[in-house]
Design a protein around this motif. Structure first.
Motif, PDB file in Angstrom:
ATOM      1  N   HIS A  43     -24.142  35.019 -44.999  1.00  0.00           N
ATOM      2  CA  HIS A  43     -23.950  34.050 -46.744  1.00  0.00           C
ATOM      3  C   HIS A  43     -24.032  32.988 -46.488  1.00  0.00           C
ATOM      4  CE1 HIS A  43     -22.308  32.969 -50.299  1.00  0.00           C
ATOM      5  NE2 HIS A  43     -21.174  31.897 -49.207  1.00  0.00           N
ATOM      6  N   THR A  44     -23.136  32.247 -45.014  1.00  0.00           N
ATOM      7  CA  THR A  44     -23.845  31.115 -44.840  1.00  0.00           C
ATOM      8  C   THR A  44     -24.574  30.009 -44.399  1.00  0.00           C
ATOM      9  OG1 THR A  44     -22.793  31.095 -42.123  1.00  0.00           O
ATOM     10  CG2 THR A  44     -21.050  30.901 -43.959  1.00  0.00           C
ATOM     11  N   SER A  45     -25.803  31.358 -44.292  1.00  0.00           N
ATOM     12  CA  SER A  45     -27.067  30.851 -43.777  1.00  0.00           C
ATOM     13  C   SER A  45     -28.002  31.847 -45.008  1.00  0.00           C
ATOM     14  CB  SER A  45     -27.151  32.167 -42.377  1.00  0.00           C
ATOM     15  OG  SER A  45     -27.790  33.594 -42.737  1.00  0.00           O
ATOM     16  N   SER A  46     -27.676  32.257 -45.563  1.00  0.00           N
ATOM     17  CA  SER A  46     -27.915  32.540 -47.338  1.00  0.00           C
ATOM     18  C   SER A  46     -29.020  30.896 -47.544  1.00  0.00           C
ATOM     19  CB  SER A  46     -27.598  32.497 -48.092  1.00  0.00           C
ATOM     20  OG  SER A  46     -28.551  32.899 -49.447  1.00  0.00           O
ATOM     21  N   PRO A  47     -30.594  30.977 -47.246  1.00  0.00           N
ATOM     22  CA  PRO A  47     -31.529  29.433 -47.815  1.00  0.00           C
ATOM     23  C   PRO A  47     -31.146  29.285 -48.945  1.00  0.00           C
ATOM     24  CG  PRO A  47     -32.944  31.854 -47.024  1.00  0.00           C
ATOM     25  CD  PRO A  47     -31.409  32.444 -47.517  1.00  0.00           C
ATOM     26  N   GLN A  48     -31.291  29.999 -49.655  1.00  0.00           N
ATOM     27  CA  GLN A  48     -30.181  29.107 -50.815  1.00  0.00           C
ATOM     28  C   GLN A  48     -28.772  28.606 -51.302  1.00  0.00           C
ATOM     29  OE1 GLN A  48     -31.024  30.188 -55.031  1.00  0.00           O
ATOM     30  NE2 GLN A  48     -32.291  32.450 -54.865  1.00  0.00           N
ATOM     31  N   PHE A  49     -27.942  29.133 -49.912  1.00  0.00           N
ATOM     32  CA  PHE A  49     -26.911  28.444 -50.235  1.00  0.00           C
ATOM     33  C   PHE A  49     -26.807  27.342 -49.387  1.00  0.00           C
ATOM     34  CE2 PHE A  49     -22.392  28.661 -47.921  1.00  0.00           C
ATOM     35  CZ  PHE A  49     -22.154  28.174 -49.219  1.00  0.00           C
ATOM     36  N   VAL A  50     -27.873  27.109 -48.896  1.00  0.00           N
ATOM     37  CA  VAL A  50     -27.863  26.091 -46.950  1.00  0.00           C
ATOM     38  C   VAL A  50     -28.596  25.380 -48.195  1.00  0.00           C
ATOM     39  CG1 VAL A  50     -29.253  25.422 -45.993  1.00  0.00           C
ATOM     40  CG2 VAL A  50     -28.228  27.233 -45.412  1.00  0.00           C
ATOM     41  N   MET A  51     -29.928  25.272 -49.027  1.00  0.00           N
ATOM     42  CA  MET A  51     -30.973  24.308 -49.947  1.00  0.00           C
ATOM     43  C   MET A  51     -29.618  24.030 -51.197  1.00  0.00           C
ATOM     44  SD  MET A  51     -33.715  23.740 -49.656  1.00  0.00           S
ATOM     45  CE  MET A  51     -34.148  23.296 -51.738  1.00  0.00           C
ATOM     46  N   GLY A  52     -28.075  24.450 -51.385  1.00  0.00           N
ATOM     47  CA  GLY A  52     -27.369  24.211 -52.639  1.00  0.00           C
ATOM     48  C   GLY A  52     -26.285  23.207 -52.077  1.00  0.00           C
TER      49      GLY A  52
END
Length: 760
Positions: free
Chosen positions: A219-228
């Motif tokens: 979850h914490t390395s999800s590219p969308q989360f990182v961008m968000g």
């Protein structure tokens, strides 16, 4: 009568050309509505799953969305159609704000794209934005846009700023993906070691603990989360809110201050007529809905960065730019120019070109640095004002507590603080993957996502395969049915027997069981439901673990057979229900099935596929594979039936145990499936893959507890996925017969090996 397009006098009849424009306005409104629906779906999805960084699941920058945006801004790029009224001019402004909203809303979607896809989408978006800016400037110069010129200028600046931010933020995606992928694999090894060190725990317990760690990492390395959660994405939320406020200001002024515009708007309607009102309403709603996600990202970034009221100790980080922002640009400076034209030129020309490239990249690095610092300044200003508001709220709360002593006692009661203590029994801070400068977010990300796996597990338990669980409770120790469904004593009808898969013998045994006479209807229905549930897991396990193309036809044969059984109760062209009602004995039915299967094989031999049957059995037609499986399994059961007379119901029970053994043996590979799903999945899909794994564990937790009590052969993990390896091991180590007595079964099962399912 004049020519087409001309009036009676022969002059151009231009009124004809404007007749379709209202319908074009409807087309524009429909495209805006499609974008609105997609953005609204993302907002609903974010609230429903409590993902307040709002991943772009339904709306992202791609060929489809860019086409829709191009249609939605048609009024804005119309250079020569008069737009005299208030709603006409507002519709043009709403189209500009709509583009800003789309860019800010869809920024996280670039995290899921590959390098080439990012480049193509950025170029397409840049062409669209630059075209819009040029068109607006031309309309401001020609007077097509004669009011709200300040609003248009402000929104154009924000639109260009968002494009630059989006472009340079997308440049960091490959760098962050590579870094987080490296950290994920390192943390994965740590998690595997920690779980394997657990002693006296069942497989289900180990998988549960492991998946909690895997989920936090994924979850914490999800590219969308990182961008968000990046500073540029959160700052873009502030700019989206500002552009929406500009539109709201223009609409409020024009509708509630009509005297200010008394001599600015013109009388009459545009050629789009009533459709401009529909476009304005649709795009205004789209801007309002589309601003929700960027605004909440911005507000949550403020909350994340000031967990303590009035804490502005991050001033020292204000002008610090983390290395991953400029790493890719710095690396590109060292790359040589590989264009063929450059290679053909002189050394002096190549050196000049390389120097020009370095200077251009230095300019890009400076621009990237400016963007990051500007975004941090926006965040800092936002935090400064919000922290003061939060301090006032805290002061009001303290005053309220002084007047309500009972509330103070209840708030100090340990029940409210016990929840963090209960959650702190497993420290997941080590498994929160973060970038440089995100250290302050580790604790908050850990607490906000700690209970996600528990929710998914409980959701999975509600959909537990109850029929399959009940069937597996009757499986034998060591799953001896895996070795017994096909006997070596059965003569072969072909030159070479095909390789076995898990699904085909299960389907064939189920067909035989359904054809037996004197069996209760409820037992037949339960068996059908159990096998239907089990085959879904078998198919998934074979898809992930057995990737060899050699079993393609065999798997296909199993799927074709099961479709006929499940929908029509038929094996090829044999009606199983009618066969069971003919009054024949179990032996006669088995002989009939074996004879039918033999005839189908011989018929196929007589055709032009005889050469195929002599070559590779994996290339046989699906009907031949199904017939060969039916022939061998029914003959194997006949050998048992000849030595021990059984009624249809007892034989049905014995076959059910064999089916249970094969399904149970296949499901022991569930641990390996999870390990592959959480490690070998692409980083863009890993979060969803781990979520599905947690959900599947919730569905199969009771099944794993049942399998935990069974004795398994000592095989390597890759051998556990192969049914033939199971059969060979069982026949070599435990040569059971189908007629084994219960006392002998207990003696042999007591000597079996321990469970081989530890995560190591």
């Amino acid at each position: 009568m004049g020519k087409l397009g001309c009036n009676i006098d022969g002059n151009l009849n231009d009124q004809k050309f404007s007749e379709p424009l209202p319908w074009i306005g409807i087309y524009v409104a429909a495209a805006s509505m499609a974008c609105l629906a997609a953005m609204a779906a993302d907002v609903i999805h974010g609230f429903r799953h409590q993902k307040f960084w709002f991943p772009c699941k339904f709306f992202s920058i791609n060929a489809t969305s860019l086409t829709l945006i191009g249609v939605a801004i048609k009024l804005l790029v119309d250079l020569n159609t008069a737009m005299p009224s208030r709603q006409d001019q507002l519709a043009k402004l709403s189209s500009v704000v709509f583009i800003c909203t789309v860019m800010g809303n869809s920024m996280p979607s670039f995290g899921t794209m590959g390098n080439e896809e990012i480049l193509m989408n950025i170029m397409a978006l840049a062409i669209l934005v630059i075209t819009v800016i040029v068109n607006i400037c031309m309309q401001l110069a020609t007077g097509a846009i004669f009011v709200f010129w300040k609003e248009h200028a402000s929104v154009m600046f924000l639109m260009l700023l968002l494009l630059v931010m989006l472009t340079f933020t997308a440049l960091t995606v490959p760098t962050t993906k590579h870094y987080l992928e490296y950290k994920y694999r390192k943390k994965y090894e740590l998690a595997v070691q920690e779980v394997s060190d657990e002693i006296e725990k069942t497989v289900a317990s180990k998988l549960r603990k492991g998946l909690v760690m895997y989920w936090m990492m994924a979850h914490t390395s999800s590219p969308q989360f990182v961008m968000g959660r990046s500073v540029t994405c959160t700052a873009s939320g502030a700019f989206c809110v500002l552009s929406a406020m500009i539109l709201a200001e223009a609409m409020l002024r024009s509708y509630f201050m009509p005297g200010f515009f008394q001599f600015q708007f013109c009388s009459g309607d545009s050629d789009y007529k009533w459709s401009t009102t529909i476009v304005l309403i649709t795009q205004t709603i789209a801007v309002g809905v589309g601003t929700i996600a960027p605004a909440i990202r911005w507000l949550f970034a403020i909350r994340f960065r000031c967990p303590k009221r009035g804490n502005i100790s991050f001033k020292r980080e204000l002008f610090y730019v983390e290395s991953y922002w400029i790493q890719r640009l710095s690396e590109m400076k060292e790359y040589p120019l590989t264009t063929r034209i450059i290679k053909l030129r002189s050394r002096h020309f190549r050196r000049a070109a390389h120097a020009a490239k370095v200077q251009f990249l230095n300019l890009c690095i400076a621009l990237q640095t400016w963007i990051v610092v500007m975004s941090k300044v926006v965040r800092y200003i936002s935090i400064f004002f919000v922290s003061q508001v939060l301090l006032c709220c805290d002061c009001c709360g303290e005053l309220k507590k002084k007047f309500k002593f009972n509330n103070t006692i209840s708030s100090n009661y340990p029940g409210s603080d016990s929840q963090p203590d209960s959650n702190s029994k497993l420290d997941l801070s080590r498994y929160v993957l973060h970038l440089e400068g995100e250290e302050a977010l580790v604790g908050l990300m850990m607490r906000s996502n700690f209970d996600a796996t528990d929710h998914l597990l409980q959701k999975g338990k509600k959909r537990e395969p109850k029929y399959l669980t009940k069937l597996l409770e009757n499986s034998s120790k060591g799953f001896r049915g895996v070795a017994e469904f096909d006997s070596n004593q059965v003569p072969s009808l072909v030159c070479e027997e095909p390789t076995n898969c898990w699904a085909l013998p299960v389907v064939t045994l189920t067909i035989i069981a359904l054809a037996l006479p004197d069996t209760k209807l409820c037992l037949r229905k339960d068996l059908l439901c159990s096998v239907s549930e089990g085959l879904m897991y078998v198919k998934h396990i074979e898809k992930i673990l057995v990737k060899s193309a050699k079993l393609g036809n065999i798997k296909k044969a199993a799927e074709v057979l099961w479709t006929g059984v499940d929908l029509y109760h038929k094996w090829l062209d044999v009606d199983l229900h009618k066969l069971s009602l003919q009054g024949k004995s179990p032996k006669e039915i088995l002989e009939e099935l074996a004879e039918n299967a033999k005839n189908k094989i011989l018929e196929q031999k007589d055709k032009d596929t005889q050469a195929c049957l002599k070559e590779n059995p994996l290339k046989w037609p699906t009907k031949v594979l199904a017939a060969n499986s039916m022939y061998r399994i029914s003959r194997t059961i006949l050998l048992e039936h000849e030595s021990r007379s059984q009624t249809g119901e007892k034989l049905f029970g014995a076959i059910s145990v064999m089916i249970s053994d094969i399904l149970g043996a296949c499901l022991t590979n569930f641990k390996e499936v999870i390990c592959i799903k959480v490690l070998n999945t692409a980083i863009e899909e890993r979060e969803r893959s781990v979520r599905h794994a947690v959900f599947a564990l919730g569905k199969t937790e009771n099944i794993l507890k049942i399998l935990n009590d069974k004795a398994l052969p000592s095989l390597e993990p890759h051998q556990m996925a192969c049914i033939d390896a199971w059969r060979l091991s069982l026949k070599q180590n435990s040569p059971w017969d189908f007629t084994k007595s219960s006392s002998e079964e207990k003696t042999l099962s007591s000597c079996s090996n321990d469970v081989y399912l530890a995560i190591d």
